[in-house]
Scaffold this motif. Structure first.
Motif, PDB file in Angstrom:
ATOM      1  N   PRO A  83      38.061  38.316  -0.368  1.00 30.89           N
ATOM      2  CA  PRO A  83      39.365  38.641  -0.972  1.00 30.89           C
ATOM      3  C   PRO A  83      40.404  39.174   0.006  1.00 30.89           C
ATOM      4  CG  PRO A  83      37.736  40.290  -1.582  1.00 30.89           C
ATOM      5  CD  PRO A  83      36.994  39.186  -0.861  1.00 30.89           C
ATOM      6  N   GLU A  84      39.963  39.829   1.056  1.00 27.69           N
ATOM      7  CA  GLU A  84      40.902  40.354   2.054  1.00 27.69           C
ATOM      8  C   GLU A  84      41.139  39.330   3.169  1.00 27.69           C
ATOM      9  OE1 GLU A  84      42.318  43.329   1.419  1.00 27.69           O
ATOM     10  OE2 GLU A  84      41.115  43.305  -0.421  1.00 27.69           O
ATOM     11  N   HIS A  85      40.525  38.160   3.031  1.00 28.71           N
ATOM     12  CA  HIS A  85      40.580  37.042   3.988  1.00 28.71           C
ATOM     13  C   HIS A  85      40.309  37.447   5.435  1.00 28.71           C
ATOM     14  CE1 HIS A  85      44.802  38.286   4.496  1.00 28.71           C
ATOM     15  NE2 HIS A  85      44.924  38.182   3.181  1.00 28.71           N
ATOM     16  N   MET A 139      55.410  22.142  -1.134  1.00 28.76           N
ATOM     17  CA  MET A 139      56.599  21.969  -1.963  1.00 28.76           C
ATOM     18  C   MET A 139      57.747  22.878  -1.512  1.00 28.76           C
ATOM     19  SD  MET A 139      54.828  21.302  -5.670  1.00 28.76           S
ATOM     20  CE  MET A 139      56.364  20.868  -6.457  1.00 28.76           C
ATOM     21  N   GLY A 140      57.971  22.906  -0.208  1.00 22.23           N
ATOM     22  CA  GLY A 140      59.091  23.651   0.339  1.00 22.23           C
ATOM     23  C   GLY A 140      58.857  25.144   0.506  1.00 22.23           C
ATOM     24  N   LYS A 141      57.702  25.634   0.090  1.00 23.54           N
ATOM     25  CA  LYS A 141      57.410  27.060   0.216  1.00 23.54           C
ATOM     26  C   LYS A 141      56.411  27.289   1.340  1.00 23.54           C
ATOM     27  CE  LYS A 141      58.393  28.358  -4.490  1.00 23.54           C
ATOM     28  NZ  LYS A 141      57.903  28.570  -5.809  1.00 23.54           N
ATOM     29  N   GLU A 142      56.595  28.413   2.035  1.00 21.34           N
ATOM     30  CA  GLU A 142      55.654  28.803   3.078  1.00 21.34           C
ATOM     31  C   GLU A 142      54.846  29.997   2.592  1.00 21.34           C
ATOM     32  OE1 GLU A 142      57.716  29.609   6.715  1.00 21.34           O
ATOM     33  OE2 GLU A 142      57.863  27.485   7.217  1.00 21.34           O
ATOM     34  N   TYR A 143      53.569  29.991   2.889  1.00 23.57           N
ATOM     35  CA  TYR A 143      52.697  31.091   2.482  1.00 23.57           C
ATOM     36  C   TYR A 143      51.466  31.091   3.385  1.00 23.57           C
ATOM     37  CZ  TYR A 143      49.999  27.354   0.319  1.00 23.57           C
ATOM     38  OH  TYR A 143      49.264  26.212   0.117  1.00 23.57           O
ATOM     39  N   MET A 144      50.765  32.222   3.405  1.00 20.41           N
ATOM     40  CA  MET A 144      49.526  32.314   4.172  1.00 20.41           C
ATOM     41  C   MET A 144      48.365  31.877   3.283  1.00 20.41           C
ATOM     42  SD  MET A 144      50.383  33.265   7.168  1.00 20.41           S
ATOM     43  CE  MET A 144      48.835  33.749   7.936  1.00 20.41           C
ATOM     44  N   GLY A 145      47.458  31.112   3.854  1.00 14.10           N
ATOM     45  CA  GLY A 145      46.323  30.658   3.060  1.00 14.10           C
ATOM     46  C   GLY A 145      45.225  30.075   3.928  1.00 14.10           C
ATOM     47  N   ILE A 146      44.161  29.654   3.256  1.00 14.99           N
ATOM     48  CA  ILE A 146      42.997  29.049   3.915  1.00 14.99           C
ATOM     49  C   ILE A 146      43.326  27.622   4.331  1.00 14.99           C
ATOM     50  CG2 ILE A 146      40.639  28.182   3.511  1.00 14.99           C
ATOM     51  CD1 ILE A 146      40.334  31.059   3.375  1.00 14.99           C
ATOM     52  N   VAL A 147      43.069  27.305   5.591  1.00 18.30           N
ATOM     53  CA  VAL A 147      43.095  25.924   6.046  1.00 18.30           C
ATOM     54  C   VAL A 147      41.668  25.407   5.861  1.00 18.30           C
ATOM     55  CG1 VAL A 147      43.396  24.400   8.033  1.00 18.30           C
ATOM     56  CG2 VAL A 147      44.957  26.341   7.691  1.00 18.30           C
ATOM     57  N   PRO A 174      38.910  33.108  -0.944  1.00 17.29           N
ATOM     58  CA  PRO A 174      39.390  34.448  -1.306  1.00 17.29           C
ATOM     59  C   PRO A 174      39.118  34.819  -2.768  1.00 17.29           C
ATOM     60  CG  PRO A 174      41.122  33.162  -0.226  1.00 17.29           C
ATOM     61  CD  PRO A 174      40.012  32.234  -0.559  1.00 17.29           C
ATOM     62  N   ASP A 175      38.594  33.889  -3.564  1.00 16.00           N
ATOM     63  CA  ASP A 175      38.349  34.166  -4.978  1.00 16.00           C
ATOM     64  C   ASP A 175      37.328  35.282  -5.182  1.00 16.00           C
ATOM     65  OD1 ASP A 175      39.976  32.058  -6.279  1.00 16.00           O
ATOM     66  OD2 ASP A 175      38.625  30.722  -5.193  1.00 16.00           O
ATOM     67  N   SER A 176      37.376  35.894  -6.360  1.00 12.60           N
ATOM     68  CA  SER A 176      36.481  37.005  -6.700  1.00 12.60           C
ATOM     69  C   SER A 176      35.065  36.509  -6.981  1.00 12.60           C
ATOM     70  CB  SER A 176      37.012  37.730  -7.941  1.00 12.60           C
ATOM     71  OG  SER A 176      36.895  36.880  -9.076  1.00 12.60           O
ATOM     72  N   GLU A 177      34.128  37.458  -6.994  1.00 13.92           N
ATOM     73  CA  GLU A 177      32.740  37.142  -7.349  1.00 13.92           C
ATOM     74  C   GLU A 177      32.690  36.517  -8.747  1.00 13.92           C
ATOM     75  OE1 GLU A 177      30.721  40.903  -7.068  1.00 13.92           O
ATOM     76  OE2 GLU A 177      31.543  41.247  -5.066  1.00 13.92           O
ATOM     77  N   LYS A 178      33.458  37.091  -9.687  1.00  9.04           N
ATOM     78  CA  LYS A 178      33.485  36.599 -11.066  1.00  9.04           C
ATOM     79  C   LYS A 178      34.000  35.156 -11.124  1.00  9.04           C
ATOM     80  CE  LYS A 178      35.216  37.936 -15.616  1.00  9.04           C
ATOM     81  NZ  LYS A 178      36.056  38.892 -16.348  1.00  9.04           N
ATOM     82  N   SER A 179      35.050  34.875 -10.372  1.00  9.29           N
ATOM     83  CA  SER A 179      35.596  33.518 -10.310  1.00  9.29           C
ATOM     84  C   SER A 179      34.547  32.553  -9.759  1.00  9.29           C
ATOM     85  CB  SER A 179      36.848  33.491  -9.427  1.00  9.29           C
ATOM     86  OG  SER A 179      37.311  32.173  -9.253  1.00  9.29           O
ATOM     87  N   ASN A 198      30.617  37.369  12.928  1.00  2.57           N
ATOM     88  CA  ASN A 198      29.804  37.912  11.843  1.00  2.57           C
ATOM     89  C   ASN A 198      30.660  38.066  10.593  1.00  2.57           C
ATOM     90  OD1 ASN A 198      27.571  38.889  10.526  1.00  2.57           O
ATOM     91  ND2 ASN A 198      27.640  40.906  11.461  1.00  2.57           N
ATOM     92  N   PHE A 199      30.006  38.180   9.462  1.00  5.45           N
ATOM     93  CA  PHE A 199      30.706  38.445   8.211  1.00  5.45           C
ATOM     94  C   PHE A 199      29.793  39.278   7.329  1.00  5.45           C
ATOM     95  CE2 PHE A 199      28.675  34.273   7.900  1.00  5.45           C
ATOM     96  CZ  PHE A 199      27.878  34.427   6.772  1.00  5.45           C
ATOM     97  N   SER A 200      30.384  39.933   6.363  1.00  8.36           N
ATOM     98  CA  SER A 200      29.654  40.723   5.381  1.00  8.36           C
ATOM     99  C   SER A 200      30.417  40.562   4.070  1.00  8.36           C
ATOM    100  CB  SER A 200      29.605  42.192   5.814  1.00  8.36           C
ATOM    101  OG  SER A 200      28.872  42.952   4.877  1.00  8.36           O
ATOM    102  N   LEU A 201      29.974  39.609   3.253  1.00  8.37           N
ATOM    103  CA  LEU A 201      30.694  39.233   2.040  1.00  8.37           C
ATOM    104  C   LEU A 201      29.753  39.169   0.846  1.00  8.37           C
ATOM    105  CD1 LEU A 201      32.767  36.266   3.547  1.00  8.37           C
ATOM    106  CD2 LEU A 201      33.581  38.600   3.113  1.00  8.37           C
ATOM    107  N   SER A 202      30.302  39.405  -0.335  1.00  5.36           N
ATOM    108  CA  SER A 202      29.506  39.368  -1.566  1.00  5.36           C
ATOM    109  C   SER A 202      29.451  37.961  -2.133  1.00  5.36           C
ATOM    110  CB  SER A 202      30.123  40.288  -2.620  1.00  5.36           C
ATOM    111  OG  SER A 202      30.101  41.615  -2.174  1.00  5.36           O
TER     112      SER A 202
END
Length: 155
Positions: free
Chosen positions: A94-96, A111-119, A71-76, A11-15
């Protein structure tokens, strides 16, 4: 967390861009194409959103609605919809948390950097709220058509 075909979709509850909260149950009784993408107004994400918008009437013929989540905002999201004249609903995570629930918030490298994100991934959910098909690590080119083809095979 790994999702299995046939299990209940998380389930989800998102704007949405208008600030209205949407949940999985809002889409019960119809097919739901739930696609996750990294960021509004980037080349791949724009192509994917435009492709799903172009095919919206075909999805509708099969009682299916397309919803994008990032994760973008409603405005975005609203700016993205207006700029590209999108005809699909976009939800803000936004809180993923929803991305984590679907198992697609993962460690990425660029580019050599590791980060958490959407696949970039898409989930086809049947009218009963169960997972019917999943595409993970999506390549944007012709993806929307592949989702439509799968939907047509299932209905």
């Amino acid at each position: 967390m790994s999702l299995e075909i046939g299990q209940a979709a998380p389930n989800f509850s998102l704007s949405n861009a208008q600030g209205e909260v949407k949940t999985l149950s809002d889409f019960s009784g119809q097919w739901l194409v739930l696609y996750f993408y990294p960021k509004d107004n980037t080349p791949g994400c724009t192509t994917e959103a435009l492709d799903f918008t172009a095919l919206k009437p075909e999805f509708a013929k099969h009682n299916a609605v397309v919803v994008g989540i990032s994760p973008d905002s409603e405005k975005s999201h609203q700016k993205f919809i207006d700029k590209k004249e999108l005809q699909i609903e976009l939800l803000s995570d936004p809180e993923h948390q929803t991305a984590e629930d679907y198992g697609i918030w993962q460690l990425k490298k660029f580019m050599g950097k590791e980060y958490m994100g959407i696949v970039r991934s898409t989930f086809l959910i049947n009218p009963e709220g169960k997972l019917a098909h999943a595409w993970v690590k999506v390549r944007v080119k012709e993806h929307a058509q592949k989702v439509l083809d799968e939907l047509q095979a299932l209905v």
